[in-house]
Design a protein around this motif. Structure first.
Motif, PDB file in Angstrom:
ATOM      1  N   ILE A 110       0.848  -1.193   0.000  1.00  0.00           N
ATOM      2  CA  ILE A 110       0.000   0.000   0.000  1.00  0.00           C
ATOM      3  C   ILE A 110       0.883   1.241   0.000  1.00  0.00           C
ATOM      4  O   ILE A 110       1.832   1.344   0.777  1.00  0.00           O
ATOM      5  N   GLN A 111       0.562   2.183  -0.868  1.00  0.00           N
ATOM      6  CA  GLN A 111       1.232   3.476  -0.905  1.00  0.00           C
ATOM      7  C   GLN A 111       0.178   4.574  -0.912  1.00  0.00           C
ATOM      8  O   GLN A 111      -0.820   4.470  -1.624  1.00  0.00           O
ATOM      9  N   SER A 112       0.396   5.591  -0.121  1.00  0.00           N
ATOM     10  CA  SER A 112      -0.523   6.728  -0.084  1.00  0.00           C
ATOM     11  C   SER A 112       0.290   8.014   0.051  1.00  0.00           C
ATOM     12  O   SER A 112       1.180   8.101   0.906  1.00  0.00           O
ATOM     13  N   ASP A 113      -0.018   9.000  -0.810  1.00  0.00           N
ATOM     14  CA  ASP A 113       0.721  10.264  -0.808  1.00  0.00           C
ATOM     15  C   ASP A 113      -0.234  11.439  -0.919  1.00  0.00           C
ATOM     16  O   ASP A 113      -1.232  11.375  -1.647  1.00  0.00           O
ATOM     17  N   VAL A 114       0.090  12.505  -0.205  1.00  0.00           N
ATOM     18  CA  VAL A 114      -0.570  13.788  -0.426  1.00  0.00           C
ATOM     19  C   VAL A 114       0.491  14.731  -0.979  1.00  0.00           C
ATOM     20  O   VAL A 114       1.661  14.678  -0.584  1.00  0.00           O
ATOM     21  N   ARG A 146      -3.363  20.565  -5.501  1.00  0.00           N
ATOM     22  CA  ARG A 146      -3.356  19.735  -4.290  1.00  0.00           C
ATOM     23  C   ARG A 146      -3.964  18.386  -4.632  1.00  0.00           C
ATOM     24  O   ARG A 146      -4.978  18.321  -5.339  1.00  0.00           O
ATOM     25  N   GLY A 147      -3.350  17.307  -4.129  1.00  0.00           N
ATOM     26  CA  GLY A 147      -3.861  15.997  -4.508  1.00  0.00           C
ATOM     27  C   GLY A 147      -3.571  14.908  -3.500  1.00  0.00           C
ATOM     28  O   GLY A 147      -2.747  15.058  -2.592  1.00  0.00           O
ATOM     29  N   LEU A 148      -4.286  13.808  -3.678  1.00  0.00           N
ATOM     30  CA  LEU A 148      -4.127  12.592  -2.874  1.00  0.00           C
ATOM     31  C   LEU A 148      -4.050  11.407  -3.824  1.00  0.00           C
ATOM     32  O   LEU A 148      -4.880  11.274  -4.728  1.00  0.00           O
ATOM     33  N   GLU A 149      -3.046  10.541  -3.619  1.00  0.00           N
ATOM     34  CA  GLU A 149      -2.905   9.324  -4.416  1.00  0.00           C
ATOM     35  C   GLU A 149      -2.885   8.109  -3.498  1.00  0.00           C
ATOM     36  O   GLU A 149      -2.243   8.134  -2.445  1.00  0.00           O
ATOM     37  N   ILE A 150      -3.579   7.046  -3.929  1.00  0.00           N
ATOM     38  CA  ILE A 150      -3.559   5.773  -3.207  1.00  0.00           C
ATOM     39  C   ILE A 150      -3.291   4.658  -4.209  1.00  0.00           C
ATOM     40  O   ILE A 150      -3.948   4.584  -5.254  1.00  0.00           O
ATOM     41  N   ASN A 151      -2.326   3.812  -3.894  1.00  0.00           N
ATOM     42  CA  ASN A 151      -2.018   2.631  -4.704  1.00  0.00           C
ATOM     43  C   ASN A 151      -1.984   1.417  -3.797  1.00  0.00           C
ATOM     44  O   ASN A 151      -1.295   1.425  -2.768  1.00  0.00           O
ATOM     45  N   ALA A 152      -2.708   0.383  -4.155  1.00  0.00           N
ATOM     46  CA  ALA A 152      -2.756  -0.835  -3.341  1.00  0.00           C
ATOM     47  C   ALA A 152      -2.660  -2.062  -4.238  1.00  0.00           C
ATOM     48  O   ALA A 152      -3.281  -2.113  -5.307  1.00  0.00           O
ATOM     49  N   LYS A 153      -1.864  -3.052  -3.811  1.00  0.00           N
ATOM     50  CA  LYS A 153      -1.726  -4.310  -4.539  1.00  0.00           C
ATOM     51  C   LYS A 153      -1.743  -5.471  -3.557  1.00  0.00           C
ATOM     52  O   LYS A 153      -1.282  -5.343  -2.420  1.00  0.00           O
ATOM     53  N   THR A 154      -2.243  -6.586  -4.023  1.00  0.00           N
ATOM     54  CA  THR A 154      -2.212  -7.798  -3.213  1.00  0.00           C
ATOM     55  C   THR A 154      -2.321  -9.004  -4.128  1.00  0.00           C
ATOM     56  O   THR A 154      -2.705  -8.877  -5.303  1.00  0.00           O
ATOM     57  N   ALA A 155      -1.983 -10.171  -3.599  1.00  0.00           N
ATOM     58  CA  ALA A 155      -2.120 -11.429  -4.340  1.00  0.00           C
ATOM     59  C   ALA A 155      -2.479 -12.528  -3.352  1.00  0.00           C
ATOM     60  O   ALA A 155      -2.009 -12.521  -2.208  1.00  0.00           O
TER      61      ALA A 155
END
Length: 678
Positions: free
Chosen positions: A500-504, A535-544
């Protein structure tokens, strides 16, 4: 002239098909035989690499997104531009059709703030600053990565520090098992819009220290597809025309090793003829504009460990790009508009990294670039540009904390033969990055970076006849980012990993360069505009996970929330309005299934509403769009090789949408791919 070029492309088609067929028949086949143990070894290597890449993303002090070679093969994508749609914080500008121009905009900073690198060396374009990512194929790429900010490594050319974000394309490096000296991969892709796309990749082991590869590709498509056109009163179904494309690409590369070092060299050739699909306005559906491209470059790099503390990297490149634009509908005093441009670039870079002690490293890089542009345009400026880049960077690495900082010096010297140049520029640009692991036994990290960067106006911005403005100022951008990453790998469990990655982030752009139509669409006005706040928010999530034996499921989710507003003046009606083409919400969802020799994937891409002009009014409103894409494939052995078959359905629900106003995108379409590996 059109007939001459068509005959040339016809001869080229014959050469391509002949080359592919003869290569397949003449190569000795016994060298590709593999035992089951060899195949198993290869699979173990792929798993090991995949785990490393996930860790690399979580450790990076700048936001990093990666698509591996395996991901690229399975996506419903024909070019690099198609694949990049799945990254968060990125908007793709697509002018429709296979041959339409495709550029990207990362975090609303503009296309010209995103640098594109092939094997560590930048793909330049001094003429307009935009790299058409539709030109680059996926068939020989090992990886695509997107860095917001910059790549955190120290041993880099100075150009790698000189942009707000970077896209890295990595060519597949040949790998051979014991007693194996050659590899061959033949592919054929066909589908809607008259698509025919044969490919060839051949790799050869010259000796233990030298490998070679050749890959070539041909694309032909008529580009005709149906779309819906409406003026609010009448609806009609029309066929998109003048979107045909014919392209040929040939790449040859050498990969060598020597004592305490490695090197590689590459030659690239690209030929293209395509129609330019125009804007559907005033019930006009037929267009005649055409464009020809002939690009060629040679580049090379060498890296060597000089001592236990010092490592150096040397890069060099020469490129030549020819472009012809023909508009039979636009008549000038000398006849039809028939512009021809020739751009040349010479580039050289030296960088070194020195290990001061166990926690402290420092690096220095120096680049020189010479660019020139010629054209057959009346009173053209014939500009040349000399760019000197120098970077001093340093890194401190503790048990749980890593801090990097750099200062970039940019010197630009422009010279022209007609009128006066924009003058010389000297700018210093600092960057600071950090990554902090909160707990020793848990991979939870906080990352942050600050970057001050600028971009020079392009040759077209400054010197294009009747359009350019030599008084344009550089465009400055300040970037701030704070994020959290979490990665956990599970062993011997159904759940394999969580990433999981999350950035503002906050960006501020000053003196943004914009183009506004003047007396007609051929004569534009270039000028600087005050201030943009992003201004922004990013969310990236991966799973297996593995729900039952032999079935592997991979899931990926991205989401971006972004507010990019014009804050130039409180007196303007557009004060704090969202800037054009930037959606407030966007995202994607991907899932992959693997079961024995079968594989399937599904993807969903969503882009929220946006406006196509500065004023956020109903007349400029663009509706949200989304696409569903699906594919299924099967792989089986055939004698000494293997065959894979893959079928794709794109835009499954046949949604009608525009990414750029009045440039309709294709509806439901299909592709079938056959690959044979030896």
């Amino acid at each position: 002239m059109i007939k001459k070029h068509s005959a040339y492309m016809g001869t080229m088609r014959f050469f391509i098909f002949s080359s592919i067929l003869w290569t397949g028949f003449l190569l000795p086949l016994n060298t590709w035989a593999q035992t089951d143990s060899t195949k198993k070894s290869t699979q173990l290597k792929e798993i090991r690499i995949r785990e490393y890449r996930l860790t690399e993303q979580s450790k990076s002090p700048t936001p990093l997104q990666i698509l591996s070679g395996e991901d690229l093969k399975r996506m419903n994508s024909l070019s690099v531009a198609d694949a990049l749609r799945y990254f968060s914080g990125l908007q793709l500008k697509d002018y429709g059709g296979i041959g339409g121009l495709k550029t990207v905009n990362v975090r609303s900073l503009g296309t010209n703030h995103t640098a594109v690198f092939l094997d560590g060396i930048q793909i330049g374009n001094a003429q307009n600053g935009q790299v058409d990512l539709g030109k680059f194929s996926l068939n020989n790429l090992e990886e695509i990565s997107l860095y917001s900010g910059q790549k955190p490594e120290l041993l880099l050319p100075a150009r790698a520090y000189a942009s707000a974000s970077s896209i890295y394309l990595k060519t597949r490096v040949p790998e051979f098992e014991k007693n194996q000296h050659q590899q061959l991969e033949l592919g054929l892709k066909g589908g809607s819009f008259g698509l025919i796309n044969p490919t060839l990749v051949y790799q050869y082991q010259v000796n233990d220290h030298l490998n070679a590869s050749i890959n070539t590709e041909y694309i032909h498509a008529d580009g005709k597809y149906k779309f819906r056109s409406t003026n609010g009163v009448y609806d009609t179904t029309a066929v998109r025309n003048n979107a045909d494309v014919e392209r040929f690409r040939l790449q040859a590369a050498l990969f060598g090793k020597f004592k305490d070092g490695k090197w590689q060299a590459q030659a690239y050739s690209f030929l293209s003829e395509r129609g330019l699909p125009g804007a559907i306005v005033s019930n006009r559906f037929d267009f005649t504009q055409r464009i020809w491209d002939r690009d060629f470059f040679v580049q090379g790099s060498a890296e060597k460990q000089l001592s236990s503390k010092l490592r150096i990297l040397v890069n060099g490149k020469y490129s030549y790009a020819y472009q012809r634009y023909l508009d039979p509908d636009f008549v000038t005093t000398t006849g039809l508009l028939d512009n021809r441009f020739k751009e040349q670039e010479a580039y050289f870079s030296v960088s070194g990294k020195y290990k001061i002690n166990s926690i402290w490293e420092a690096a220095y890089a120096s680049d020189f670039t010479y660019q020139t542009l010629d054209a057959n345009i009346y009173r053209f400026a014939y500009p040349t540009r000399n760019t000197f880049l120098n970077v001093l960077s340093s890194s401190l690495t503790f048990d749980q904390l890593n801090v990097k900082a750099s200062i970039l010096s940019t010197t630009v010297i422009d010279r022209v033969k007609v009128y006066s140049s924009s003058g010389d520029k000297q700018v210093f640009s600092p960057t600071v990055m950090l990554s902090w692991k909160l707990l020793k036994d848990k991979d939870i990290r906080i990352r942050a970076f600050y970057k001050d960067i600028f971009r020079m106006p392009t040759f077209n911005d400054l010197y294009y006849t009747f359009i350019g403005n030599t008084l344009l100022r550089p465009e400055y951008a300040k970037q701030y980012d704070v994020g959290v990453t979490y990665f956990k790998n599970f062993k011997n469990q159904k759940l394999k990993f969580i990433d999981i990655q999350s950035d503002v982030y906050y960006n501020r752009v000053k003196d943004k360069i914009v183009a506004q139509p003047g007396a007609n669409l051929y004569r534009w006005i270039m000028y600087n505009i005050g201030l943009v706040d992003i201004r922004g928010l990013e969310i990236n999530a991966k799973t297996a996970f593995e729900p039952f034996t032999d079935l592997m499921v991979n899931l990926g989710l991205t989401y971006t929330c972004q507010k990019a507003i014009d804050i130039t003046s409180k007196l303007e009606d557009q004060y704090k309005d969202q800037i054009p083409y930037i959606p407030e919400n966007s995202g994607s969802f991907l899932t992959r299934l693997d079961y024995h020799h079968w594989r399937a994937n599904y993807s969903f891409i969503y882009t929220g509403f946006r406006y196509n002009q500065k004023a956020n009014i109903i007349e400029n409103y663009m509706e949200p769009w989304y696409t569903h894409d699906a594919a299924i494939g099967y792989e089986f052995k055939l004698k000494k090789g293997s065959v894979s078959v893959n079928g794709e359905v794109n835009n499954l629900l046949n949604q009608q949408f525009d990414i750029i106003p009045n440039f309709p995108m294709p509806g439901r379409n299909y592709r079938l791919t056959l690959n044979y590996k030896l």
